[in-house]
Design a protein around this motif. Structure first.
Motif, PDB file in Angstrom:
ATOM      1  N   ASP A   1     -21.334 117.981   0.195  1.00 17.21           N
ATOM      2  CA  ASP A   1     -21.316 116.701   0.903  1.00 17.21           C
ATOM      3  C   ASP A   1     -21.490 116.904   2.406  1.00 17.21           C
ATOM      4  OD1 ASP A   1     -20.545 114.340  -0.964  1.00 17.21           O
ATOM      5  OD2 ASP A   1     -19.159 115.908  -1.555  1.00 17.21           O
TER       6      ASP A   1
ATOM      7  N   LYS B   1     -13.218 110.881   1.542  1.00 22.33           N
ATOM      8  CA  LYS B   1     -13.482 111.518   0.254  1.00 22.33           C
ATOM      9  C   LYS B   1     -12.652 112.791   0.137  1.00 22.33           C
ATOM     10  CE  LYS B   1     -17.420 112.819  -2.699  1.00 22.33           C
ATOM     11  NZ  LYS B   1     -18.901 112.832  -2.795  1.00 22.33           N
TER      12      LYS B   1
ATOM     13  N   SER C   1     -20.855 109.961   0.533  1.00 20.28           N
ATOM     14  CA  SER C   1     -19.641 110.229   1.321  1.00 20.28           C
ATOM     15  C   SER C   1     -19.277 109.045   2.200  1.00 20.28           C
ATOM     16  CB  SER C   1     -19.832 111.490   2.179  1.00 20.28           C
ATOM     17  OG  SER C   1     -19.997 112.625   1.370  1.00 20.28           O
TER      18      SER C   1
ATOM     19  N   VAL D   1     -17.004 114.373   6.188  1.00 19.63           N
ATOM     20  CA  VAL D   1     -17.017 113.908   4.807  1.00 19.63           C
ATOM     21  C   VAL D   1     -16.155 112.658   4.644  1.00 19.63           C
ATOM     22  CG1 VAL D   1     -16.567 114.594   2.413  1.00 19.63           C
ATOM     23  CG2 VAL D   1     -17.429 116.265   4.024  1.00 19.63           C
TER      24      VAL D   1
END
Length: 345
Positions: A89, A73, A194, A70
């Motif tokens: 995500d 983020k 992402s 990811v």
């Protein structure tokens, strides 16, 4: 003379690893995994290896796999203590990658590492992974939870995922059928997805931004933590209905970095930037960081999360199928024989 104190006996718990908490987490995750089960799953969580049988569903299957994380983020999720959607995500970044080759996601595994295992937080994160698996149609068949004090600070954690899918060999989408005159469709992103968060966080720091402030008609924190859109079911429906020439997941590198990956040599993708409205967050980032236009488009998706290439004669039907499955496609370009791999119209 004072006797030296005898050190107390060490244990794994005293060293910072709570095995009982890990075992308790596995038990809380079993119902999450059960909601994602699908034909082919042979065992639940808890085994050393996950078992999945193709069981004759395919005549000549090609397995397609993808792995991803990811990115930074996660740092926003940790800072804001918002962990419910970050697992979506994780699934999206893997499942969207394999569906572009026509593969139906079959199963997913995750890796969750932290400095100190917080069972309640971990359950929220992995519940998000479960929701992502449901959206992608993949079974959550296993994973690994690692507690590593000293490697991560107490509240920090990291995620990685691994997805496996299958497609009939004759239905594999590899870009070979792309030809001059093909139409390029874009599917809207839900935001940054992402990618590009190191640059986004630099802009936030420079602006000393209030993450509760409004950008466009939404709060900044809600925009930044909106989960990556999972396009799998709409794209599989499209693939089942007509001959898709190519698809590209728009991740790091943006449109210029990802669309050429599925265009054969000797042809190029020509994209018209005026064909869609760029969401307000990208203007906010560009202005706040004084970011050059080309840097924007090679760092962020700028509003286009997925690209589909079809024969011009199929474009109208493709748009209708995608709309029927909840997408809002728009024509963003075409394929031609011009110089280079990519050009702006």
């Amino acid at each position: 003379m004072t006797e030296p104190k005898t050190p107390s006996p060490l244990s794994y718990r005293a060293a910072g690893v709570d095995i009982d908490a890990g075992d308790a987490l596995v038990e809380t995750l079993k119902p999450i995994a059960a909601k994602t089960t699908r034909p082919g799953v042979l065992a639940g969580l808890g085994g050393f290896g996950a078992l999945f049988a193709l069981s004759g569903r395919y005549r000549d299957p090609v397995l397609v796999s993808g792995t991803d994380g990811v990115g930074t983020k996660l740092l926003l999720a940790i800072t804001l203590d918002r962990h419910d959607d970050i697992g979506i995500d994780l699934v999206a970044m893997c499942a969207n990658d394999i569906v572009v080759q026509g593969a139906e996601p079959l199963f997913f595994l995750d890796y969750f590492a932290s400095g100190r295992l917080d069972v309640r937080k971990a359950e929220r994160i992995i519940a998000g992974i479960g929701r992502g698996c449901e959206l992608a149609g993949a079974a959550l068949v296993g994973g690994e939870t690692a507690e590593m004090p000293g490697m991560y600070r107490d509240q920090d954690y990291d995620l990685a995922g691994f997805c496996v899918g299958a497609v009939e060999r004759e239905r594999l989408i590899d870009g070979r059928r792309v030809k001059d005159g093909d139409i390029i469709l874009g599917l809207p992103s839900s935001g940054l997805h992402s990618n590009g968060y190191s640059l986004a966080r630099a802009v936030i720091a420079r602006r000393r931004a209030d993450l509760t402030a409004t950008v466009g008609d939404r709060r900044l924190d809600d925009i930044l933590l909106a989960p990556t859109r999972i396009y799998v079911k709409a794209l599989l429906a499209l693939h089942a209905a007509l001959d898709v020439h190519a698809m590209a997941h728009i991740t790091g590198g943006g449109l210029p970095g990802n669309v050429p990956r599925v265009i054969p040599k000797g042809r190029r993708a020509v994209i018209d930037r005026s064909s869609w409205s760029r969401p307000a967050i990208f203007g906010w980032l560009q202005e706040g960081g004084d970011i050059a236009e080309e840097e924007m488009y090679r760092t962020f998706n700028c509003g286009v999360g997925m690209v589909v290439v079809v024969d011009a004669a199929d474009a109208g039907v493709a748009e209708a199928i995608l709309r029927d499955h909840g997408e809002a496609p728009f024509v963003i370009g075409r394929v031609d024989e011009g110089p280079g791999e990519f050009a702006w119209a």
